[in-house]
Design an enzyme around this catalytic site. Structure first.
Site, PDB file in Angstrom:
ATOM      1  N   TYR A 271     -11.155   6.594  14.235  1.00 28.70           N
ATOM      2  CA  TYR A 271     -12.609   6.746  14.165  1.00 28.70           C
ATOM      3  C   TYR A 271     -13.321   6.461  15.489  1.00 28.70           C
ATOM      4  O   TYR A 271     -14.527   6.283  15.528  1.00 28.70           O
ATOM      5  CB  TYR A 271     -13.210   5.841  13.075  1.00 28.70           C
ATOM      6  CG  TYR A 271     -12.640   4.419  13.040  1.00 28.70           C
ATOM      7  CD1 TYR A 271     -12.877   3.532  14.069  1.00 28.70           C
ATOM      8  CD2 TYR A 271     -11.868   4.001  11.967  1.00 28.70           C
ATOM      9  CE1 TYR A 271     -12.358   2.259  14.050  1.00 28.70           C
ATOM     10  CE2 TYR A 271     -11.347   2.716  11.919  1.00 28.70           C
ATOM     11  CZ  TYR A 271     -11.592   1.862  12.960  1.00 28.70           C
ATOM     12  OH  TYR A 271     -11.063   0.596  12.929  1.00 28.70           O
TER      13      TYR A 271
ATOM     14  N   CYS B 224      18.423 -12.208 -14.896  1.00 27.73           N
ATOM     15  CA  CYS B 224      19.303 -12.402 -16.037  1.00 27.73           C
ATOM     16  C   CYS B 224      20.653 -11.812 -15.638  1.00 27.73           C
ATOM     17  O   CYS B 224      20.724 -10.698 -15.119  1.00 27.73           O
ATOM     18  CB  CYS B 224      18.727 -11.663 -17.245  1.00 27.73           C
ATOM     19  SG  CYS B 224      19.905 -11.524 -18.585  1.00 27.73           S
TER      20      CYS B 224
ATOM     21  N   CYS C 248      17.899 -16.551 -20.308  1.00 26.19           N
ATOM     22  CA  CYS C 248      17.036 -15.373 -20.446  1.00 26.19           C
ATOM     23  C   CYS C 248      16.287 -15.432 -21.784  1.00 26.19           C
ATOM     24  O   CYS C 248      16.909 -15.615 -22.833  1.00 26.19           O
ATOM     25  CB  CYS C 248      17.880 -14.104 -20.372  1.00 26.19           C
ATOM     26  SG  CYS C 248      16.968 -12.613 -20.781  1.00 26.19           S
TER      27      CYS C 248
ATOM     28  N   LYS D  22     -15.012   1.968   4.803  1.00 25.09           N
ATOM     29  CA  LYS D  22     -14.409   0.857   5.539  1.00 25.09           C
ATOM     30  C   LYS D  22     -12.985   0.690   5.019  1.00 25.09           C
ATOM     31  O   LYS D  22     -12.757   0.160   3.931  1.00 25.09           O
ATOM     32  CB  LYS D  22     -15.214  -0.427   5.358  1.00 25.09           C
ATOM     33  CG  LYS D  22     -14.711  -1.548   6.252  1.00 25.09           C
ATOM     34  CD  LYS D  22     -15.692  -2.703   6.254  1.00 25.09           C
ATOM     35  CE  LYS D  22     -15.322  -3.767   7.260  1.00 25.09           C
ATOM     36  NZ  LYS D  22     -13.947  -4.210   7.260  1.00 25.09           N
TER      37      LYS D  22
ATOM     38  N   CYS E 256      21.628  -6.905 -21.118  1.00 24.89           N
ATOM     39  CA  CYS E 256      20.486  -7.587 -21.742  1.00 24.89           C
ATOM     40  C   CYS E 256      19.536  -6.543 -22.350  1.00 24.89           C
ATOM     41  O   CYS E 256      19.177  -5.571 -21.686  1.00 24.89           O
ATOM     42  CB  CYS E 256      19.744  -8.417 -20.694  1.00 24.89           C
ATOM     43  SG  CYS E 256      18.177  -9.084 -21.281  1.00 24.89           S
TER      44      CYS E 256
HETATM   45  S1  IVH Z   1     -15.643   0.757  13.602  1.00 26.41           S
HETATM   46  C1  IVH Z   1     -16.794  -1.710  17.299  1.00 26.41           C
HETATM   47  N1  IVH Z   1     -15.071   2.085  11.394  1.00 26.41           N
HETATM   48  O1  IVH Z   1     -13.258  -3.072  10.060  1.00 26.41           O
HETATM   49  C2  IVH Z   1     -16.617  -1.105  15.976  1.00 26.41           C
HETATM   50  N2  IVH Z   1     -14.133  -0.078  11.698  1.00 26.41           N
HETATM   51  O2  IVH Z   1     -14.835  -5.574  10.268  1.00 26.41           O
HETATM   52  C3  IVH Z   1     -15.225  -0.892  15.659  1.00 26.41           C
HETATM   53  N3  IVH Z   1     -12.648  -0.801   9.896  1.00 26.41           N
HETATM   54  O3  IVH Z   1     -12.151  -4.168  13.192  1.00 26.41           O
HETATM   55  C4  IVH Z   1     -14.978  -0.715  14.240  1.00 26.41           C
HETATM   56  N4  IVH Z   1     -12.832   1.028   8.687  1.00 26.41           N
HETATM   57  O4  IVH Z   1     -10.527  -2.796  11.744  1.00 26.41           O
HETATM   58  C5  IVH Z   1     -14.891   0.946  12.101  1.00 26.41           C
HETATM   59  N5  IVH Z   1     -14.582   3.363   9.529  1.00 26.41           N
HETATM   60  C6  IVH Z   1     -14.419   2.250  10.229  1.00 26.41           C
HETATM   61  C7  IVH Z   1     -13.608   1.191   9.775  1.00 26.41           C
HETATM   62  C8  IVH Z   1     -13.488   0.038  10.547  1.00 26.41           C
HETATM   63  C9  IVH Z   1     -12.283  -0.174   8.781  1.00 26.41           C
HETATM   64  C10 IVH Z   1     -12.223  -2.149  10.277  1.00 26.41           C
HETATM   65  C11 IVH Z   1     -11.842  -2.293  11.731  1.00 26.41           C
HETATM   66  C12 IVH Z   1     -12.764  -3.325  12.284  1.00 26.41           C
HETATM   67  C13 IVH Z   1     -13.186  -4.054  11.046  1.00 26.41           C
HETATM   68  C14 IVH Z   1     -14.538  -4.693  11.262  1.00 26.41           C
END
Ligand code: IVH
Length: 669
Positions: A230, A428, A410, A115, A433
């Site tokens: 993704y 400063c 300072c 994530k 310095c």
């Molecule tokens: S999928 C409908 N995959 O997390 C699903 N989101 O809390 C769409 N995010 O709005 C999201 N890494 O901005 C997906 N590998 C990942 C992600 C990811 C970060 C973010 C994204 C999303 C938020 C959700």
């Protein structure tokens, strides 16, 4: 003649696109930055001669056009919903149970992904051309930031038709993903903001968010955002049967897909993935805040549907933050290399995710005021990656809390402290310095600068306090006796430091430029300046316009460089350095012919005595190339302690594996 130019332009663009993809998307460059810059330079030259041949999708046109007056609002083709968060494995099991029940299956295959902690973005392509980038906004309507997205080098501006065959060559498709900033780019952006007197960004995500809404694409280009995708939609539907195929396809057609995703045939594989990344995430050069788990079969997505807020086929597992509460024992001002006074909180030592923390930065007075933090308060602190721990918020105010005031003098030299008009930073005023001098010496000696081993904090302090060194050039006039007479310095270590200082004179131009500590000029900019100008004197004499001809140098960097060389004191130091024989010209070893010419190396793990940079320098000096990841083309993988997946891959591909001793042998042949 005319036709030839057209042909050359077309060929150059194709070549540059190919190498941009190798470098920015695959992280596996095939040519040096220097060679790449030459291609770009040639294309620019030709396009300047024949402006009528400039097209919007040319690699030279990433940063173009005037700043926008505002960011227009755009409605999304389908809502950009977010994910449900869970914080426990039990909740995750509930998710799996629900998915199985709703789909009427005993077992469901998942895909686990990192994530990424950035901001989501939707990109539209028409006939293979990137036409629009829109922020999530409220999920229904976002802001058009197309000009800014174009500056992200890992986002393809054009996708060749033959690649689009993988998705049946649609006239129009949309990809979604995460725009983010690496920790390194974040540190650099903050250093720039601080130097410009602007408040710091709290974390890479905020920094990326602040950057993407900039009206001037040139500023965005300087910040070096990145984007992983993704999600793919063609005609508002999922074009492929499995999400894993989507990721593979996106990658094939030229997008940057985070490589760490994994198919999880069983739910236990998901749990193993989560556990594996809990610690490994610190080693990434960008931040993640959890793991995303998605049902692999996209036909099930429609079946499972979405709630008002989030899909039922995916969920986010969030790692617990590395946070703790503790008491602020004191707040003091620390003087940095540019003379900036930074408020630092001394904390009651506390364990945060296995590390004892006793200081946290408060960045600047705006931040102190925003947090409302006073001495004696109990605060929540957090640690992320290698960045200095930060204060998140005050959780309990002390009854007799004492307010921190920025000192008027300072704390190191006693000279006046001033805050320039419109700036956040207090500085400063004394350019001599000792605190500033100490920081400049530390920076000069740093691994990535002149790399003078043995010139650490204790020695720097003594050299400054005993007035043996008044500027960095004085290092080159030190005698062995002067060093040997210092506390905790034997004859032998004195000689070692002398040798190191002597050796540093051979450092290449880019290191010298970086070591000078010019505001805004980090390692990368220093390298680009060295490549472009080839000599320090040329940089010193260049007008801002000429400076801006170098890649990634914008108006502010140009101004800072000019300011630096206009300062009499700096010019004097440079003259002293010249007399001592430092390298002010780009070494001509650029051709890099040697016994390793044509050989590709990959380094992994920690080597016993050589730093990564040292090993790279040695290999490059013999004409070899060091690249980021292992492929069939790799000739050697040099392995140190704690080597990771690159070693596995090298073994799988049957590539020669060397340890440090074997590498040295190869170099000495
Ligand atoms: S999928 C409908 N995959 O997390 C699903 N989101 O809390 C769409 N995010 O709005 C999201 N890494 O901005 C997906 N590998 C990942 C992600 C990811 C970060 C973010 C994204 C999303 C938020 C959700």
């Amino acid at each position: 003649m005319t036709k030839n130019v057209e042909k050359e332009i077309a060929a150059l663009r194709e070549k540059i696109r190919y190498h941009e993809h190798r470098y920015y998307v695959l992280d596996d460059p095939q040519i040096s930055d220097f060679e790449f810059d030459k291609l770009m330079q040639r294309l620019r030259e030709l396009e300047q001669k024949r402006p009528e041949l400039v097209t919007r999708d040319s690699p030279t046109q990433r940063v173009g056009g005037a700043p926008a007056a505002e960011l227009p609002k755009v409605r999304h083709s389908s809502p950009m919903i977010s994910l449900d968060n869970t914080y426990s494995v039990d909740e995750l099991r509930d998710f799996d149970r629900r998915v199985r029940e709703l789909s009427g299956r005993d077992k469901v295959e998942y895909v686990a992904e990192l994530k990424l902690d950035g901001l989501s973005m939707a990109l539209t392509y028409e006939h293979g051309n990137f036409v629009r980038g829109v922020t999530r906004g409220d999920g229904t309507v976002g802001e058009d930031v197309t000009g800014n997205i174009r500056t992200i080098r890992s986002v393809p501006l054009r996708i060749e038709e033959k690649r689009l065959k993988a998705i049946d060559e649609p006239a129009k498709f949309e990809v979604r993903g995460e725009v983010m900033m690496t920790r390194k780019a974040f540190e650099r952006a903050n250093a720039q903001r601080e130097a410009a007197g602007e408040p710091r960004f709290a974390n890479p995500r905020n920094s990326a968010a602040g950057t993407i809404r900039q009206l001037d694409p040139r500023i965005v280009a300087e910040r070096q955002l990145d984007m992983f995708v993704y999600y793919l939609q063609v005609n508002r539907a999922e074009p492929l049967r499995e999400h894993s195929q989507v990721l593979e396809t996106l990658s094939k057609i030229g997008f940057k897909v985070n490589p760490h995703w994994k198919r999880c045939p069983a739910f236990d594989d998901v749990l193993a993935y989560i556990q594996a990344w809990e610690n490994k995430r610190e080693s990434l050069d960008y931040e993640i805040d959890g793991i995303v788990i998605k049902v692999n079969n996209t036909a099930l997505w429609a079946e499972l549907g979405t709630t008002a807020k989030s899909p039922r086929w995916a969920v986010a597992f969030k790692y617990p933050a590395r946070q703790a509460t503790t008491r602020v024992n004191d707040i003091r001002a620390q003087v940095g290399r540019t003379g900036t006074l930074t408020p630092v909180a001394d904390l009651e030592p506390v364990d945060v995710g296995g590390v004892t923390v006793s200081h946290a930065t408060l960045h600047n007075m705006d931040e102190v005021e925003r947090l409302g933090v006073k001495i004696g308060d109990t605060v929540l602190i957090q640690r992320a990656g290698e960045v200095i721990p930060q204060v998140v918020k005050v959780v309990k105010q002390a009854e007799d809390g004492r307010e921190f005031v920025m000192p008027k003098k300072c704390p190191v030299c006693g000279e006046d402290v001033r805050r320039a008009e419109g700036e956040v930073a207090y500085r400063c005023v004394n350019s001599a310095c000792p605190a500033i001098l100490k920081e400049s010496l530390r920076h000069w000696a740093g691994r990535r600068a002149m790399n003078i081993e043995g010139l650490g904090d204790v020695l720097v302090d003594q050299l400054v306090e005993k007035h043996l060194v008044r500027d960095v050039a004085d290092l080159y006039s030190l005698t062995r006796q002067q060093l040997a007479d210092l506390e905790r310095m034997g004859e032998k270590s004195a000689q070692n430091v002398m040798d190191e200082i002597e050796r540093s004179k051979q450092s290449e131009l880019a290191r010298v430029i970086f070591a000078l500590g010019i505001r805004y000029v980090g390692e990368r900019t220093a390298q680009l300046l060295a490549n472009h100008f080839g000599a320090l004197d040329k940089i010193a004499k260049a007008t801002p316009e000429e400076l801006m001809e170098a890649e990634e140098v914008g108006a502010r960097i140009a101004e800072a460089i000019q300011e630096f060389f206009q300062e009499k004191r700096n010019r004097e130091v440079i003259e002293k350095l010249r007399k001592k024989g430092l390298q002010f010209e780009q070494a001509q070893t650029r051709k890099r012919e040697g016994r390793l010419t044509g050989k590709q190396f990959v380094l992994t793990g920690t080597l016993p005595s050589l730093s990564r940079q040292d090993a790279t320098d040695l290999i490059e000096a013999e004409g070899g190339r060091v690249i980021g990841s292992v492929s069939k083309k790799t000739d050697y993988v040099v392995v140190g302690a704690d080597a990771g997946s690159k070693l596995d891959k090298a073994r799988a591909l049957g590539i020669a594996i060397l340890d440090e001793a074997e590498l040295k042998k190869l170099l000495a042949k």
